[in-house]
Enzyme design. Structure first.
Site, PDB file in Angstrom:
ATOM      1  N   TYR A 136      35.075  38.155  43.324  1.00  0.00           N
ATOM      2  CA  TYR A 136      34.933  39.471  44.211  1.00  0.00           C
ATOM      3  C   TYR A 136      35.972  40.367  44.290  1.00  0.00           C
ATOM      4  CZ  TYR A 136      37.121  37.010  47.861  1.00  0.00           C
ATOM      5  OH  TYR A 136      38.145  36.378  48.710  1.00  0.00           O
TER       6      TYR A 136
ATOM      7  N   HIS B  46      44.853  27.420  55.691  1.00  0.00           N
ATOM      8  CA  HIS B  46      45.043  28.749  54.692  1.00  0.00           C
ATOM      9  C   HIS B  46      46.486  29.143  54.591  1.00  0.00           C
ATOM     10  CE1 HIS B  46      44.089  33.124  54.163  1.00  0.00           C
ATOM     11  NE2 HIS B  46      43.677  32.355  53.133  1.00  0.00           N
TER      12      HIS B  46
ATOM     13  N   HIS C  15      46.427  32.282  47.447  1.00  0.00           N
ATOM     14  CA  HIS C  15      46.506  31.384  48.763  1.00  0.00           C
ATOM     15  C   HIS C  15      45.971  30.027  48.532  1.00  0.00           C
ATOM     16  CE1 HIS C  15      45.766  35.333  51.398  1.00  0.00           C
ATOM     17  NE2 HIS C  15      46.811  35.427  50.889  1.00  0.00           N
TER      18      HIS C  15
ATOM     19  N   ASN D 233      44.293  26.343  49.717  1.00  0.00           N
ATOM     20  CA  ASN D 233      43.725  25.913  51.078  1.00  0.00           C
ATOM     21  C   ASN D 233      43.414  24.481  51.034  1.00  0.00           C
ATOM     22  OD1 ASN D 233      42.323  28.325  52.361  1.00  0.00           O
ATOM     23  ND2 ASN D 233      41.535  28.667  50.051  1.00  0.00           N
TER      24      ASN D 233
ATOM     25  N   GLU E 224      42.977  30.620  45.857  1.00  0.00           N
ATOM     26  CA  GLU E 224      42.536  31.879  45.879  1.00  0.00           C
ATOM     27  C   GLU E 224      43.563  32.840  45.152  1.00  0.00           C
ATOM     28  OE1 GLU E 224      42.064  33.335  49.713  1.00  0.00           O
ATOM     29  OE2 GLU E 224      41.533  31.309  50.371  1.00  0.00           O
TER      30      GLU E 224
ATOM     31  N   ARG F 171      40.659  24.149  57.900  1.00  0.00           N
ATOM     32  CA  ARG F 171      41.146  24.362  56.741  1.00  0.00           C
ATOM     33  C   ARG F 171      42.273  24.929  56.929  1.00  0.00           C
ATOM     34  NH1 ARG F 171      40.098  29.773  53.372  1.00  0.00           N
ATOM     35  NH2 ARG F 171      39.305  30.457  55.465  1.00  0.00           N
TER      36      ARG F 171
ATOM     37  N   ASP G 196      38.486  41.964  46.649  1.00  0.00           N
ATOM     38  CA  ASP G 196      39.022  41.677  48.201  1.00  0.00           C
ATOM     39  C   ASP G 196      40.154  42.831  48.225  1.00  0.00           C
ATOM     40  OD1 ASP G 196      39.693  40.716  50.490  1.00  0.00           O
ATOM     41  OD2 ASP G 196      40.986  39.243  49.567  1.00  0.00           O
TER      42      ASP G 196
ATOM     43  N   SER H 200      38.159  32.858  43.563  1.00  0.00           N
ATOM     44  CA  SER H 200      38.363  31.716  44.565  1.00  0.00           C
ATOM     45  C   SER H 200      38.016  30.713  43.714  1.00  0.00           C
ATOM     46  CB  SER H 200      37.800  32.071  45.763  1.00  0.00           C
ATOM     47  OG  SER H 200      38.504  33.052  46.951  1.00  0.00           O
TER      48      SER H 200
END
Lengths: 67, 497
Positions: free
Chosen positions: B86, B239, B150, B152, B10, B237, B88, B95
């Protein structure tokens, strides 16, 4: 450190074999020269690309936190 | 036991409107994404039912005490490549879809840069008076405000979280020596300018805790957000919030590849008897970032000290042993495993012998040599604003303005492959089903999120198709089905939902 030296010797990479070393060294030199030439070329033209007023550009770059 | 490391990246982008006075970053981010959506892609909304950023992996809930991860009124869309694009907080975020291996995740992160580029062009066409929106793929504004990139990774739920946190910490503290993006100066409070003229990581200045749930305050090295977006009885997950956004595909690949391998080793209890822990991880994270000689001693919990480079050698030797014994199916098979291990080893060797030889591969080295070269040519000191400008502009993703793209850093994926990945989903995860449904039945997909798609057939109630397993819904599973079903109705009938 001594421990790692020992481990490194006990698990040599295939590419570290003696036959390939001289070739590696010369190709590394060549790579180094290419890198330098590329950097020089970028430095020659960088002022045309850089934002006009660096101080103002840096000052005005303000972000809210995210995540 | 280790499971395939489905992974993704992300990226929050820094955003500016250079020709607009007092631009609001939230509005600018919304305009940027709307411009893209209106011009290029069909608009499908995001579904928030399964969002729970307050769940803590240590076993408790902080719901209500945290702001929601996303404000639901903000722009939010799903792309046919399976990605989410999107707003954030005050940034546009891309992402990537779930990818089957680290190399694929690098491709889809690169595709994200192209999506952002298209969005910038679309916004420019839509805005009056030659206004424009410009984004930067970096992690700080050089004034103490940071935003994240980030990672994942899917993990086996059976592995205790505390064990993951304990064993991954020394790896996280030291991996920056190959995946840091570099920064001119420091944003750590009260640090004299001369003390840190250049550092390895964009993010190290901003971390205050070892383990925790926060991502915006008191940032932790290991984040405990427990929101698997999958069957929570089987999956976790992880993160990861401490990494830098990488321009270099090689840095990004090493970051994800080595991390995926080490996480698999943790799942297989391969590190249980190893002595890798270090004291004061938070302080060590900064020490490593600030030390370009890569030799600063970190105190080991068992006594004595070790450099970041030597600690990485220890992780590499264990990973080689692990790969020999167990194979590397978890990162996509031996071709990928060998590539990651070889890249890791060559990089550590080069960091030891001559770090500057990595200027064609690693972000921090590429940026450092550019800054040094510029200083040398113009006789500048470290506090010259031009150097800070070079730092920012390294992360500009517009081809005509980006310094990174001029440096000719080696890439793993071609522009053509990245372009294809802006609209085609990965074939080996559920992102395939999400992306293909959006492509084939755009009018009937009312919303989507990571683990479900909601269909609107116009007459019945909305119908949700759950996708609780990231490894189901792949091309192999659903291609024939999608081929057969010309309408969303036929698809839902075939699925029996």
């Amino acid at each position: 450190m001594a421990e790692r030296e020992m481990k490194k010797r006990s698990a040599p990479s295939a590419r570290e074999s003696e036959e390939t070393q001289p070739q590696d060294a010369s190709s590394k030199n060549k790579e180094g020269e290419e890198l330098k030439a590329k950097l020089d070329a970028v430095l020659d033209e960088i002022d045309e690309v850089l934002e006009d007023n660096a101080e103002e550009f840096v000052r005005n770059y303000v972000q809210k936190g995210g995540e | 036991m280790s499971i395939p490391k489905v992974c993704g990246i992300e990226t929050e982008y820094g955003i500016t409107m250079p020709k607009t006075a007092d631009a609001n970053p939230i509005t600018a981010s919304s305009m940027l994404i709307n411009a893209f959506v209106n011009e290029i892609s069909g608009k499908v909304g995001w579904d928030f039912v399964d969002e729970a950023p307050g769940h803590d992996a240590r076993g408790f809930n902080l719901e209500g005490s945290l702001p929601p991860e996303v404000e639901t009124h903000l722009v939010n869309t799903v792309l046919t490549n399976g990605a989410r694009f999107y707003v954030d907080h005050a940034h546009p975020e891309y992402s990537s879809p779930e990818c089957l291996n680290p190399k694929e995740a690098v491709l889809y992160d690169k595709a994200g840069e192209l999506v952002l580029r298209k969005a910038m062009s679309a916004a420019k066409r839509a805005l009056p008076n030659e206004q424009e929106i410009v984004v930067y793929k970096n992690n700080s504004d050089r004034k103490g405000n940071s935003y994240g990139c980030h990672e994942n990774y899917i993990m086996d739920r059976q592995v205790p979280f505390n064990k993951i946190a304990r064993q991954i910490t020394p790896f996280f503290v030291t991996r920056q020596i190959f995946c840091g993006s570099g920064k001119v100066g420091s944003e750590f409070p009260n640090i004299p300018k001369w003390e840190v003229p250049f550092q390895i990581s964009q993010r190290a200045d901003f971390f205050e805790e070892v383990v925790g749930l926060e991502t915006t305050l008191k940032r932790p090295i290991v984040n405990t957000r427990d929101e698997p977006h999958a069957d929570a009885t089987r999956y976790r997950r992880l993160h990861v919030i401490l990494g830098d956004a990488n321009m270099s595909q090689f840095s990004s690949y090493l970051k994800l590849g080595t991390t995926a391998l080490v996480l698999s080793m943790i799942e297989d209890s391969f590190l249980d008897d190893s002595d890798l822990a270090i004291e004061d991880p938070v302080e060590s994270l900064r020490k490593v970032s600030w030390d370009l000689s890569l030799s600063v001693p970190l105190r080991r919990v068992s006594g004595g000290s070790i450099s970041a480079l030597d600690l990485q050698w220890e992780f590499l030797r264990l990973a080689q042993k692990y790969a020999n014994q167990r194979g590397t199916e978890v990162v996509g098979g031996d071709d990928f495993g060998d590539e990651i291990l070889q890249g890791w080893e060559e990089t550590l060797q080069a960091l030891e012998a001559d770090p500057m030889s990595l200027a064609d591969r690693l972000d921090w080295v590429a940026k450092y040599q550019l800054v040094l070269g510029y200083m040398d040519r113009h006789g500048l000191e470290w506090d010259d604003p031009k150097l800070a400008a070079i730092d920012l502009q390294y992360h500009d993703i517009r081809p005509e303005k980006s310094l990174f793209y001029r440096l000719g850093v080696r890439s793993l994926w071609s522009d053509l492959e990245a372009e294809e990945a802006t609209h085609s989903p990965p074939r080996g995860t559920r992102a395939y089903f999400r992306g293909k449904c959006l492509e084939k039945y755009p009018r009937n997909v009312a919303a989507a999120n990571w683990d479900s798609i909601i269909f609107d057939l116009g007459r019945d109630p909305l119908r949700r198709v759950p996708m609780m397993d990231p490894l189901r819904g792949t091309a192999k599973h659903v291609d024939a089905l999608l081929e057969r079903c010309n309408t969303a109705q036929e698809l839902l009938d075939a699925l029996g939902t």
